[in-house]
Design a protein around this motif. Structure first.
Motif, PDB file in Angstrom:
ATOM      1  N   SER A  38     -42.265  66.233 -63.587  1.00 34.48           N
ATOM      2  CA  SER A  38     -43.680  66.190 -63.915  1.00 34.48           C
ATOM      3  C   SER A  38     -43.867  65.741 -65.356  1.00 34.48           C
ATOM      4  CB  SER A  38     -44.301  67.564 -63.676  1.00 34.48           C
ATOM      5  OG  SER A  38     -45.636  67.581 -64.110  1.00 34.48           O
ATOM      6  N   VAL A  39     -43.548  66.597 -66.276  1.00 35.49           N
ATOM      7  CA  VAL A  39     -43.670  66.279 -67.695  1.00 35.49           C
ATOM      8  C   VAL A  39     -42.287  65.964 -68.266  1.00 35.49           C
ATOM      9  CG1 VAL A  39     -44.323  67.153 -69.975  1.00 35.49           C
ATOM     10  CG2 VAL A  39     -45.705  67.731 -67.964  1.00 35.49           C
ATOM     11  N   MET A  40     -42.229  64.942 -69.082  1.00 37.18           N
ATOM     12  CA  MET A  40     -41.014  64.623 -69.846  1.00 37.18           C
ATOM     13  C   MET A  40     -41.428  64.407 -71.284  1.00 37.18           C
ATOM     14  SD  MET A  40     -38.934  62.057 -67.291  1.00 37.18           S
ATOM     15  CE  MET A  40     -37.361  62.316 -68.141  1.00 37.18           C
ATOM     16  N   GLY A  41     -40.539  64.736 -72.193  1.00 37.92           N
ATOM     17  CA  GLY A  41     -40.918  64.540 -73.581  1.00 37.92           C
ATOM     18  C   GLY A  41     -39.858  64.947 -74.565  1.00 37.92           C
ATOM     19  N   TRP A  42     -40.332  65.165 -75.783  1.00 39.09           N
ATOM     20  CA  TRP A  42     -39.426  65.434 -76.891  1.00 39.09           C
ATOM     21  C   TRP A  42     -39.972  66.565 -77.768  1.00 39.09           C
ATOM     22  CZ3 TRP A  42     -34.909  62.756 -76.994  1.00 39.09           C
ATOM     23  CH2 TRP A  42     -34.845  61.612 -76.201  1.00 39.09           C
ATOM     24  N   TYR A  43     -39.061  67.409 -78.185  1.00 35.51           N
ATOM     25  CA  TYR A  43     -39.319  68.415 -79.203  1.00 35.51           C
ATOM     26  C   TYR A  43     -38.299  68.180 -80.323  1.00 35.51           C
ATOM     27  CZ  TYR A  43     -42.441  71.088 -76.170  1.00 35.51           C
ATOM     28  OH  TYR A  43     -43.498  71.490 -75.386  1.00 35.51           O
ATOM     29  N   ARG A  44     -38.543  68.790 -81.464  1.00 32.96           N
ATOM     30  CA  ARG A  44     -37.588  68.685 -82.563  1.00 32.96           C
ATOM     31  C   ARG A  44     -37.493  69.993 -83.325  1.00 32.96           C
ATOM     32  NH1 ARG A  44     -40.814  64.399 -86.504  1.00 32.96           N
ATOM     33  NH2 ARG A  44     -42.459  65.827 -87.227  1.00 32.96           N
ATOM     34  N   GLN A  45     -36.335  70.169 -83.938  1.00 30.94           N
ATOM     35  CA  GLN A  45     -36.092  71.380 -84.717  1.00 30.94           C
ATOM     36  C   GLN A  45     -35.378  71.010 -86.002  1.00 30.94           C
ATOM     37  OE1 GLN A  45     -34.001  74.470 -82.589  1.00 30.94           O
ATOM     38  NE2 GLN A  45     -34.760  76.041 -83.973  1.00 30.94           N
ATOM     39  N   ALA A  46     -36.047  71.261 -87.114  1.00 34.48           N
ATOM     40  CA  ALA A  46     -35.454  71.044 -88.427  1.00 34.48           C
ATOM     41  C   ALA A  46     -34.711  72.316 -88.838  1.00 34.48           C
ATOM     42  CB  ALA A  46     -36.534  70.709 -89.435  1.00 34.48           C
ATOM     43  N   PRO A  47     -33.755  72.202 -89.758  1.00 31.19           N
ATOM     44  CA  PRO A  47     -32.993  73.384 -90.192  1.00 31.19           C
ATOM     45  C   PRO A  47     -33.910  74.488 -90.688  1.00 31.19           C
ATOM     46  CG  PRO A  47     -31.951  71.400 -90.989  1.00 31.19           C
ATOM     47  CD  PRO A  47     -33.256  70.975 -90.388  1.00 31.19           C
ATOM     48  N   GLY A  48     -33.707  75.681 -90.160  1.00 31.06           N
ATOM     49  CA  GLY A  48     -34.485  76.828 -90.604  1.00 31.06           C
ATOM     50  C   GLY A  48     -35.889  76.915 -90.050  1.00 31.06           C
ATOM     51  N   LYS A  49     -36.228  76.012 -89.131  1.00 27.46           N
ATOM     52  CA  LYS A  49     -37.579  75.998 -88.569  1.00 27.46           C
ATOM     53  C   LYS A  49     -37.532  76.157 -87.060  1.00 27.46           C
ATOM     54  CE  LYS A  49     -39.660  73.243 -92.243  1.00 27.46           C
ATOM     55  NZ  LYS A  49     -40.542  72.094 -92.556  1.00 27.46           N
ATOM     56  N   GLN A  50     -38.679  76.438 -86.475  1.00 23.87           N
ATOM     57  CA  GLN A  50     -38.758  76.583 -85.034  1.00 23.87           C
ATOM     58  C   GLN A  50     -38.783  75.213 -84.370  1.00 23.87           C
ATOM     59  OE1 GLN A  50     -42.489  78.653 -84.410  1.00 23.87           O
ATOM     60  NE2 GLN A  50     -43.699  76.781 -84.477  1.00 23.87           N
ATOM     61  N   ARG A  51     -38.537  75.219 -83.078  1.00 25.42           N
ATOM     62  CA  ARG A  51     -38.601  73.984 -82.312  1.00 25.42           C
ATOM     63  C   ARG A  51     -40.068  73.649 -82.021  1.00 25.42           C
ATOM     64  NH1 ARG A  51     -34.661  73.370 -77.205  1.00 25.42           N
ATOM     65  NH2 ARG A  51     -33.258  74.005 -78.895  1.00 25.42           N
ATOM     66  N   ASP A  52     -40.468  72.447 -82.360  1.00 25.46           N
ATOM     67  CA  ASP A  52     -41.867  72.034 -82.236  1.00 25.46           C
ATOM     68  C   ASP A  52     -42.011  70.808 -81.332  1.00 25.46           C
ATOM     69  OD1 ASP A  52     -42.455  72.738 -85.731  1.00 25.46           O
ATOM     70  OD2 ASP A  52     -42.918  73.985 -83.984  1.00 25.46           O
ATOM     71  N   LEU A  53     -43.172  70.717 -80.729  1.00 30.84           N
ATOM     72  CA  LEU A  53     -43.520  69.559 -79.925  1.00 30.84           C
ATOM     73  C   LEU A  53     -43.543  68.292 -80.774  1.00 30.84           C
ATOM     74  CD1 LEU A  53     -44.903  68.232 -77.332  1.00 30.84           C
ATOM     75  CD2 LEU A  53     -47.045  68.727 -78.517  1.00 30.84           C
ATOM     76  N   VAL A  54     -42.991  67.215 -80.230  1.00 33.41           N
ATOM     77  CA  VAL A  54     -43.167  65.889 -80.820  1.00 33.41           C
ATOM     78  C   VAL A  54     -44.138  65.100 -79.943  1.00 33.41           C
ATOM     79  CG1 VAL A  54     -42.061  63.736 -81.482  1.00 33.41           C
ATOM     80  CG2 VAL A  54     -40.851  65.905 -81.808  1.00 33.41           C
ATOM     81  N   ALA A  55     -43.763  64.929 -78.690  1.00 39.25           N
ATOM     82  CA  ALA A  55     -44.619  64.195 -77.763  1.00 39.25           C
ATOM     83  C   ALA A  55     -44.186  64.482 -76.334  1.00 39.25           C
ATOM     84  CB  ALA A  55     -44.556  62.694 -78.019  1.00 39.25           C
ATOM     85  N   THR A  56     -45.140  64.528 -75.439  1.00 40.27           N
ATOM     86  CA  THR A  56     -44.844  64.647 -74.019  1.00 40.27           C
ATOM     87  C   THR A  56     -45.672  63.651 -73.233  1.00 40.27           C
ATOM     88  OG1 THR A  56     -46.507  66.368 -73.693  1.00 40.27           O
ATOM     89  CG2 THR A  56     -44.247  67.104 -74.131  1.00 40.27           C
ATOM     90  N   MET A  57     -45.201  63.372 -72.032  1.00 44.76           N
ATOM     91  CA  MET A  57     -45.902  62.440 -71.167  1.00 44.76           C
ATOM     92  C   MET A  57     -45.823  62.943 -69.730  1.00 44.76           C
ATOM     93  SD  MET A  57     -45.420  58.338 -70.990  1.00 44.76           S
ATOM     94  CE  MET A  57     -46.746  57.281 -70.436  1.00 44.76           C
ATOM     95  N   ALA A  58     -46.966  63.073 -69.088  1.00 44.24           N
ATOM     96  CA  ALA A  58     -47.001  63.454 -67.687  1.00 44.24           C
ATOM     97  C   ALA A  58     -46.630  62.273 -66.805  1.00 44.24           C
ATOM     98  CB  ALA A  58     -48.398  63.949 -67.333  1.00 44.24           C
ATOM     99  N   ARG A  59     -46.260  62.566 -65.589  1.00 40.23           N
ATOM    100  CA  ARG A  59     -45.820  61.509 -64.684  1.00 40.23           C
ATOM    101  C   ARG A  59     -46.909  60.454 -64.490  1.00 40.23           C
ATOM    102  NH1 ARG A  59     -41.412  61.229 -61.540  1.00 40.23           N
ATOM    103  NH2 ARG A  59     -41.436  59.782 -59.775  1.00 40.23           N
ATOM    104  N   GLY A  64     -49.004  59.540 -66.730  1.00 34.98           N
ATOM    105  CA  GLY A  64     -49.217  58.758 -67.940  1.00 34.98           C
ATOM    106  C   GLY A  64     -49.944  59.459 -69.074  1.00 34.98           C
ATOM    107  N   ARG A  65     -50.488  60.628 -68.822  1.00 38.41           N
ATOM    108  CA  ARG A  65     -51.187  61.325 -69.903  1.00 38.41           C
ATOM    109  C   ARG A  65     -50.184  61.748 -70.968  1.00 38.41           C
ATOM    110  NH1 ARG A  65     -54.400  66.672 -68.428  1.00 38.41           N
ATOM    111  NH2 ARG A  65     -52.237  67.407 -68.214  1.00 38.41           N
ATOM    112  N   THR A  66     -50.552  61.521 -72.232  1.00 39.29           N
ATOM    113  CA  THR A  66     -49.654  61.820 -73.348  1.00 39.29           C
ATOM    114  C   THR A  66     -50.233  62.901 -74.247  1.00 39.29           C
ATOM    115  OG1 THR A  66     -50.617  60.048 -74.695  1.00 39.29           O
ATOM    116  CG2 THR A  66     -48.674  59.495 -73.371  1.00 39.29           C
ATOM    117  N   ASN A  67     -49.320  63.528 -74.983  1.00 34.18           N
ATOM    118  CA  ASN A  67     -49.689  64.544 -75.959  1.00 34.18           C
ATOM    119  C   ASN A  67     -48.765  64.376 -77.146  1.00 34.18           C
ATOM    120  OD1 ASN A  67     -50.925  66.825 -77.085  1.00 34.18           O
ATOM    121  ND2 ASN A  67     -49.387  68.195 -76.212  1.00 34.18           N
ATOM    122  N   TYR A  68     -49.341  64.252 -78.341  1.00 33.58           N
ATOM    123  CA  TYR A  68     -48.559  64.035 -79.551  1.00 33.58           C
ATOM    124  C   TYR A  68     -48.847  65.119 -80.583  1.00 33.58           C
ATOM    125  CZ  TYR A  68     -47.629  59.157 -78.144  1.00 33.58           C
ATOM    126  OH  TYR A  68     -47.224  58.012 -77.497  1.00 33.58           O
ATOM    127  N   ALA A  69     -47.826  65.454 -81.351  1.00 34.94           N
ATOM    128  CA  ALA A  69     -48.052  66.264 -82.537  1.00 34.94           C
ATOM    129  C   ALA A  69     -48.854  65.436 -83.542  1.00 34.94           C
ATOM    130  CB  ALA A  69     -46.719  66.671 -83.155  1.00 34.94           C
TER     131      ALA A  69
END
Length: 113
Positions: A29-50, A52-57
């Motif tokens: 359904s949804v595919m995307g990317w998260y990222r985690q910098a040293p010492g920080k939590q994992r955060d959303l970068v971008a996702t895309m629904a099957r 085509g709807r997108t969501n960006y940080a």
């Protein structure tokens, strides 16, 4: 479900990288990317629904573009105008239709100033 990401690396500020992630073992359904910098939590970068709807940080809007090829179960992240604060481990993510949240192993992106 398995996720195989590639495309990370070292780049100078202002440069570009493209990440790819191939998924297998489901219909996604949804595919995307998260990222985690040293010492920080994992955060959303971008996702895309099957469909085509997108969501960006907010921090990546206008610089990063997410896309996917449903026939190949692959999601991409084109990253332009990279900044040192984009340095992080980037994790591929998917949410299959039969439930659950799955993460890839992560790929390092380092942006030098």
């Amino acid at each position: 479900v398995q996720l195989q990401a590639s495309g990370g690396g070292l780049v100078q500020a202002g440069g570009s990288l493209k990440l790819s992630c191939a998924a297998s073992g489901g219909i996604f359904s949804v595919m995307g990317w998260y990222r985690q910098a040293p010492g920080k939590q994992r955060d959303l970068v971008a996702t895309m629904a099957r469909g085509g709807r997108t969501n960006y940080a907010d921090s990546v809007k206008g610089r990063f573009t997410i896309s996917r090829d449903n026939a190949k179960n692959t999601v991409y992240l084109q990253m332009n105008s990279l900044k040192p604060e984009d340095t992080a481990v980037y994790y591929c993510y998917t949410n299959p239709y039969n439930g659950g949240d799955y993460w890839g192993k992560g790929t390092q992106v380092t942006v030098s100033s």
